[in-house]
Design a protein around this motif. Structure first.
Motif, short mmCIF file in Angstrom:
data_model
loop_
_atom_site.label_atom_id
_atom_site.label_comp_id
_atom_site.label_asym_id
_atom_site.label_seq_id
_atom_site.Cartn_x
_atom_site.Cartn_y
_atom_site.Cartn_z
N ASN A 1 0.82 -1.22 0.00
CA ASN A 1 0.00 0.00 0.00
C ASN A 1 0.85 1.26 0.00
O ASN A 1 0.74 2.14 0.86
N HIS A 2 1.72 1.34 -0.98
CA HIS A 2 2.63 2.48 -1.11
C HIS A 2 1.85 3.75 -1.43
O HIS A 2 1.12 3.81 -2.42
N THR A 3 1.98 4.76 -0.59
CA THR A 3 1.33 6.06 -0.80
C THR A 3 2.37 7.16 -0.70
O THR A 3 3.21 7.14 0.19
N THR A 4 2.32 8.13 -1.62
CA THR A 4 3.25 9.25 -1.59
C THR A 4 2.48 10.55 -1.57
O THR A 4 1.51 10.72 -2.32
N PHE A 5 2.89 11.47 -0.69
CA PHE A 5 2.27 12.79 -0.70
C PHE A 5 3.35 13.87 -0.73
O PHE A 5 4.38 13.76 -0.08
N SER B 1 6.92 9.20 1.44
CA SER B 1 6.23 7.97 1.03
C SER B 1 5.91 7.13 2.27
O SER B 1 6.72 7.04 3.19
#
Length: 353
Positions: A101-105, A344
């Motif tokens: 569940n890789h999320t980048t902001f 990330s």
């Protein structure tokens, strides 16, 4: 008589024909002498140009081939190294953690590009980030939305959470530590350490600082020095576990050190393939995560400090990571990525715990 008259005429005709032939031959030879060298010169130049173009083409093709072979070799070596690390991990029984569940902001800042140099979490699960370039602290909630921004009086290098309201920040250039109240967004105390400090952590009601020349320095919140570990000098980054152990990543030495609350060394882990260790964090099981800036890798070291393996790499989106933080509330790994311009988040796969 007649013969005496006709002979000169014939001789004259022969003489004239011979003269014409000689002149013609001489003229042809002169033309040949004048034109031949130029023609030969042009042909030679054309051959040289053609040869030069052929050599350039061959050289270009050779360079392309050589570059392609080098890239293939490097790719092959990287794959072998990664495969070797995986096999070594499987063979030595070191359980491999898995993150998904890789999320980048992206970090929103109206000033210069952000440079997120440190990440820590508050007791309520909110995340605090230090922006070195813009002299700011950012508090993000668990939905990864910015909650508040706090100005500090210098470039913040690293951060340590003291409690739900207070945090400590190293101001590397000012050779001091700022104690900041998150609720009021104000700095309420400065601790002058008279040394350039990078990493910081909080444990047993004390701050532990990495001082460039003095070594690891343990001080109280009012600035009183409690202990010094003078063996560890130079640029280093710190974290601590619930049992009071202090973990130190020394930037240029390929080493991760562990000390107990009294300053005694628990272990010294060295891996020559680990270069430019810029961040360090420890999870609830005592496993240590490090970010390798130069090679786009996140390593994990087992709790005994005897083995390590690569847990995240470029294929997972890791790109010039500055720091790393394991969030125990959400069981996820935060990475300051892309030269600190974004963060990330990798969720821990519950089946790998």
């Amino acid at each position: 008589m007649f013969s005496n008259v006709s002979l000169p005429a014939k001789e004259n005709e022969n003489t004239i024909e011979k003269t014409i032939k000689r002149n013609k031959t001489s003229s042809d030879n002169d033309y040949s002498l004048q034109c031949s060298p130029k023609k030969k010169h042009t042909e030679t130049e054309n051959k040289k140009t053609e040869k030069s173009e052929i050599e350039k083409t061959e050289k270009s093709e050779n360079e392309k081939t050589e570059k392609s072979e080098i890239e293939k070799t490097e790719k092959s070596e990287n794959e072998k190294t990664e495969k070797s690390e995986i096999e070594e991990t499987e063979n030595n029984g070191f359980e491999r953690l898995k993150f998904d569940n890789h999320t980048t902001f992206d970090i929103k800042c109206s000033e210069s590009k952000p440079w997120i140099s440190s990440i820590d979490e508050l007791p309520n699960g909110n995340v605090v980030l230090t922006d070195f370039c813009n002299c700011k602290l950012y508090v993000y909630n668990q939905s990864l939305e910015i909650y508040k921004a706090i100005d500090v009086s210098g470039k913040p290098c690293a951060i340590a959470v003291i409690n739900s309201d207070k945090i400590a920040v190293t101001l590397q250039e000012k050779k001091s530590v700022a104690l900041v109240n998150i609720l009021t967004r104000k700095t309420f105390r400065y601790l002058n350490v008279e040394d350039s400090c990078h990493g910081i952590t909080y444990t047993d009601d004390n701050l532990v600082l990495n001082c460039l020349e003095k070594g690891l320095t343990i001080i109280s919140l009012d600035g009183a020095v409690q202990n010094t570990i003078s063996d560890v000098t130079g640029e280093a980054y710190l974290c601590s576990s619930d049992n009071g152990n202090i973990y130190c990543a020394v930037y240029w030495s390929h080493k991760v050190l562990c000390f107990n609350r009294h300053g005694d060394e628990v272990y010294s882990f060295s891996n020559l393939t680990m270069k430019c260790i810029r961040g360090i964090s420890v999870d609830h099981q005592g496993q240590v995560f490090t970010s390798e800036f130069g090679k786009n890798k996140i390593h994990v070291i087992n709790s005994e400090g005897t083995k390590s393996h690569v847990i995240l790499s470029k294929k997972h989106g890791i790109n010039n990571p500055l720091c790393v933080h394991f969030n125990r509330n959400d069981m996820c790994l935060y990475v300051s990525n892309n030269d600190g311009e974004s963060v990330s988040m990798y969720k821990l796969d519950s089946s790998s715990e």
